[in-house]
Enzyme design. Structure first.
Site, PDB file in Angstrom:
ATOM      1  N   TYR A 124       5.246  39.865  64.148  1.00  0.00           N
ATOM      2  CA  TYR A 124       5.573  40.488  62.873  1.00  0.00           C
ATOM      3  C   TYR A 124       4.674  41.677  62.562  1.00  0.00           C
ATOM      4  CZ  TYR A 124       8.852  36.914  61.260  1.00  0.00           C
ATOM      5  OH  TYR A 124       9.938  36.094  61.106  1.00  0.00           O
ATOM      6  N   ASP A 163      13.532  27.040  59.928  1.00  0.00           N
ATOM      7  CA  ASP A 163      14.962  27.028  59.562  1.00  0.00           C
ATOM      8  C   ASP A 163      15.660  25.826  60.198  1.00  0.00           C
ATOM      9  OD1 ASP A 163      14.728  29.421  58.157  1.00  0.00           O
ATOM     10  OD2 ASP A 163      16.613  30.218  58.958  1.00  0.00           O
TER      11      ASP A 163
HETATM   12  C1  IPM Z   1      11.114  33.741  56.060  1.00  0.00           C
HETATM   13  C2  IPM Z   1      12.080  34.887  56.183  1.00  0.00           C
HETATM   14  C3  IPM Z   1      11.296  36.175  56.409  1.00  0.00           C
HETATM   15  C4  IPM Z   1      10.491  35.989  57.673  1.00  0.00           C
HETATM   16  C5  IPM Z   1      12.162  37.441  56.487  1.00  0.00           C
HETATM   17  C6  IPM Z   1      12.975  37.634  55.213  1.00  0.00           C
HETATM   18  C7  IPM Z   1      11.372  38.679  56.792  1.00  0.00           C
HETATM   19  O1  IPM Z   1      12.989  34.642  57.207  1.00  0.00           O
HETATM   20  O2  IPM Z   1      10.276  33.767  55.127  1.00  0.00           O
HETATM   21  O3  IPM Z   1      11.192  32.819  56.858  1.00  0.00           O
HETATM   22  O4  IPM Z   1      11.020  36.204  58.767  1.00  0.00           O
HETATM   23  O5  IPM Z   1       9.311  35.627  57.575  1.00  0.00           O
HETATM   24 MG    MG Z   2      12.831  32.726  58.084  1.00  0.00          MG
END
Ligand code: IPM
Ligand code: MG
Length: 366
Positions: free
Chosen positions: A146, A255
């Site tokens: 990131y 997720d």
């Molecule tokens: C999360 C989201 C974010 C991430 C996105 C919106 C940038 O998916 O908080 O998990 O990838 O961290």
């Molecule tokens: Mg996410």
């Protein structure tokens, strides 16, 4: 006590779900004699609309001046929203990454536990679920892919893009320490997830985690490759206590874990630095497809507010009261659409409610 809470309502369903969490916090304040003072902070697409950028200096200063920040969600539909005509560093997501970095929020706690009442919404078989599971995903939040260098350029006549997965040992050590400290208060097991059979960053990750583990002799450490971890979460989620992992792996696995736990609408999260400050937000996104319909599940945001009470304000009794009320509302058979039983024949055993009604029902039970 008096607390200053920064409030980022954000985009999509953000304003709707945050309104319910604020409703709950107001009720807690009245019942337990606290005073919560809210400062509205613009971030994400709504900030682009007003300020031309997703995160302003003023927004960062306002967040820093707060005791904690409650957030909804940011972002829109990438196909239709004008925000996605902008260069990547000007889009809503850049605001979220910017605030994580600016506030040094390197620990992301994402609990995924299955409420017995939601077994019918869980896609796993009964024999896999057993008497439920309770895992805490600890995702490193300010490093890795990131925040590594990235660029797109033409090399030898071909468009070529590069992203860099970078960690130094200090960044790994500080999140590992938090994971072991967290496991010490839970079932005393840390599963560190990496891709050490391929990546150098993962081999360093593993080495540093092992060093940290030496200071925690009563905690069991196991290493798991990320592809296997993705499989094990659906195969046997009960084996996990604390899952410690880097930024991108944690994004993906959280997720997955949330879906296994019934719905993304149930999964709270806390992003912490090395002070009491935290940013609390549901793990789910802004769900632009259902925004404004009054059907979004506010529970993840309400549970995130409970994490705020617990971690940033040390108000354990108040946090328990909110969590118990959520459990009770599920016991009493109320569901938002995302946590309705998957099996049609079971749908009439529960009552479907909207966002605001769910907030009211939880307040009634506090
Ligand atoms: C999360 C989201 C974010 C991430 C996105 C919106 C940038 O998916 O908080 O998990 O990838 O961290
Ligand atoms: Mg996410």
């Amino acid at each position: 006590m008096n607390y200053n809470i920064g409030v980022i309502r954000g985009d999509g369903i953000g304003p709707e779900i945050v309104a319910e969490a604020v409703k709950v916090l107001d009720h807690i304040a009245a019942k337990y004699h606290h005073s919560f003072h809210y400062t509205e902070i613009l971030m994400g697409g709504c900030s682009i609309d007003v300020n031309g950028e997703p995160l302003t200096k003023e927004a960062i200063a306002a967040a820093k001046a707060s005791d904690a920040v409650l957030m909804g969600s940011i972002g829109g539909d990438a196909k239709t929203s004008p925000w996605y005509q902008l260069p990547p560093e000007k889009r809503p997501e850049a605001g979220l990454l910017g605030i994580r970095k600016a506030l040094n929020l390197f620990v992301n706690l994402r609990p995924a536990n299955l409420y017995q009442e939601l077994k019918e919404a869980c896609p796993l078989r009964d024999d896999i679920i057993g008497d439920g599971f309770d895992m805490m995903i600890m995702r490193e939040l300010t490093g890795g892919l990131y925040f590594g260098e990235r660029k797109t350029e033409e090399i030898d006549g071909k468009m070529t893009a590069v992203d860099t997965l970078i960690y130094n040992e200090d960044e790994i050590r500080r999140i590992a320490i938090r994971a072991f400290d967290t496991a010490a208060k839970r079932r005393k097991k840390v599963t560190s997830v990496d891709k050490a059979n391929v990546l150098d960053s993962s081999r360093l990750w593993r080495k540093v985690v092992e060093e940290v583990a030496k200071d925690y002799p009563d905690i069991t450490l196991e290493h798991m490759l990320v592809d296997n971890a993705a499989m094990q979460i659906v195969k046997n989620p009960r084996q996990f206590d604390v899952i410690l992992t880097e930024n991108m792996f944690g994004d993906i696995l959280s997720d997955e874990a949330s879906m296994v736990a019934g719905s993304l609408g149930m999964l709270a999260s806390a992003s912490l630095n090395d002070t009491k400050f935290g940013l609390y937000e549901p793990s789910g996104g802004s769900a632009p497809d259902i925004a404004g319909k009054g059907i979004a599940n506010p529970i993840a945001t309400i549970l995130s507010a409970a994490m705020m009470l617990r971690f940033s304000f040390d108000l354990d009794e108040e946090a328990d009261a909110v969590e118990n009320a959520v459990q009770q509302v599920l016991k009493d058979g109320y569901r938002t659409i995302d946590i309705m039983p998957q099996d049609n024949s079971k749908k009439n055993t529960v009552k479907q409610v909207g966002t605001a009604e769910m907030g009211d029902l939880i307040v009634e039970r506090i």
